[in-house]
Design a protein around this motif. Sequence first.
Motif, short mmCIF file in Angstrom:
data_model
loop_
_atom_site.label_atom_id
_atom_site.label_comp_id
_atom_site.label_asym_id
_atom_site.label_seq_id
_atom_site.Cartn_x
_atom_site.Cartn_y
_atom_site.Cartn_z
N ASP A 277 0.59 -1.39 -0.16
CA ASP A 277 -0.01 0.40 -0.01
C ASP A 277 0.46 1.28 -0.20
O ASP A 277 1.56 1.10 -0.51
N ASP B 76 3.34 -1.07 3.14
CA ASP B 76 2.91 -2.44 3.59
C ASP B 76 2.11 -3.26 3.46
O ASP B 76 1.44 -2.67 1.90
N ARG C 145 -0.81 -4.86 1.20
CA ARG C 145 -1.83 -4.46 1.06
C ARG C 145 -2.41 -5.73 0.69
O ARG C 145 -1.96 -6.65 0.51
N ASP C 146 -3.94 -6.13 1.26
CA ASP C 146 -4.44 -7.32 1.73
C ASP C 146 -5.02 -7.75 0.27
O ASP C 146 -5.89 -6.24 -0.49
N GLU D 211 -6.17 -7.27 -8.31
CA GLU D 211 -6.65 -7.02 -7.34
C GLU D 211 -8.01 -7.15 -7.59
O GLU D 211 -8.87 -6.65 -8.49
N HIS E 146 -13.26 -2.35 -5.95
CA HIS E 146 -13.87 -2.40 -4.61
C HIS E 146 -15.20 -1.95 -4.70
O HIS E 146 -16.11 -2.08 -5.46
N GLN F 56 6.73 -5.48 -6.01
CA GLN F 56 5.85 -5.00 -5.25
C GLN F 56 6.95 -3.80 -5.19
O GLN F 56 5.50 -2.12 -4.57
#
Length: 428
Positions: free
Chosen positions: A266, A270, A272-273, A300, A303, A331
């Motif tokens: 993210d 960190d 990102r799920d 992904e 949303h 990443q």
Amino acid sequence: MSAIGHAGGVLLTETIRATGLDRALSEALGPWRKPMAKHEPGKVVLDLAVTLALGGDALSDIATVRTEPGVYGLVASDPTVSRTITALAADPVRALAAIDSARRAARERAWVLADTHAPDAATSTDAPLVIDLDATLLTAHSEKEQAAATFKRGFGFHPLIAFADHGTSGTGEMLAVKLRPGNAGSNTAADHIDVLEDALKQLPGGASRPGKSVLIRADCAGGTKEFVTWLTKRRLSYSVGYTLPFHTPELYRLLTNHNAWEPALDADGDVRDGAEVAELTGILDLTGWPKDMRVIVRRERPHPGAQLRFDDVDGYRLTAFATNTRRGQLQRLELRHRRRARCEDRIRQAKDTGLRNPPLHGFDQNRIWCAIVALATEITAWAGLLAHPEHEARRWEPKRLRHRLFTIPATIARHGRRTILHLSNRTR
């Protein structure tokens, strides 16, 4: 003592003085000064730039600074301002080159004064200076020269802009802008090359090849073979959007079968799920593309509430970009590319600083206007860089800067041949 309403604008005037922009513009635009003229063209252009930084969006808004001679000095009348812009627009190539030369000299001085906070401080292949390219649509509310219908069924202009990114510490600087008709193509490689060449010239030492210590970022409009090939020949680092081919579902299944996916990050770095990245280079047909180019894809889930698209694969939204960076985790490279979204903030801020609606009728007049917008955004960015380099105000939107800093009231006192500005400390 006399009262001052926009005393905070002294941040802008002192920035202009410290960077030598006033002297550079006065010299560069000297050929346009008429004999016996009271106002220098360079001072008129600077007053307009300060006007835009303070919230103006038309030539007549220069009255904002004209009413405060104690801070901004003697300011030209509206007819004089109009005649100056008309004179510069009569020879736009020379006028824009003169303005650009002054901007380049001032930028070099500003970055030297900024020292370790400068955008080019300690740049390297692993930590390059970033230049973002993007286009935007500007609506014309009246018939203006070369305004045309846009792909979004509007009417106006379609400028292409290059920004120097200041990272998370600040905003950025508009290095170059090319005003184009509204029907100009989004992925025109020639325009991208023209704007980037102008942007590279604005860098300190820009006449030489900067190499891979400069990273060029763009969306899919910059992901053309012609533009990427040009970047490769210039030995620049790049990270540009890549349009996936029609058989992407087949490629996706090859990646899935080989467990090629790894977690994405993210904005804070960190994990990102629900988001993952993988490299497509080895299974793509990259005929005609530079040999050192890599293609990285991100998947992904859309949303909640997002509209599904026909090119989603197995419920995943797939996006890709191309880069010639060989070092670093996938990443990290993907996160670096997504930070290109900061360019959208720079465009929004430029629109709040006079770019939203080029106010003049002539196309060359509006080109001069865009150069003044660039000056306004630079002066604002340099003010933060030099006056408060570690304060969050460097990231403030133009509206907040105006309400919190530029409109601070003050009184002027003159004593012992000195002019003293007494600023109010009731700013909260």
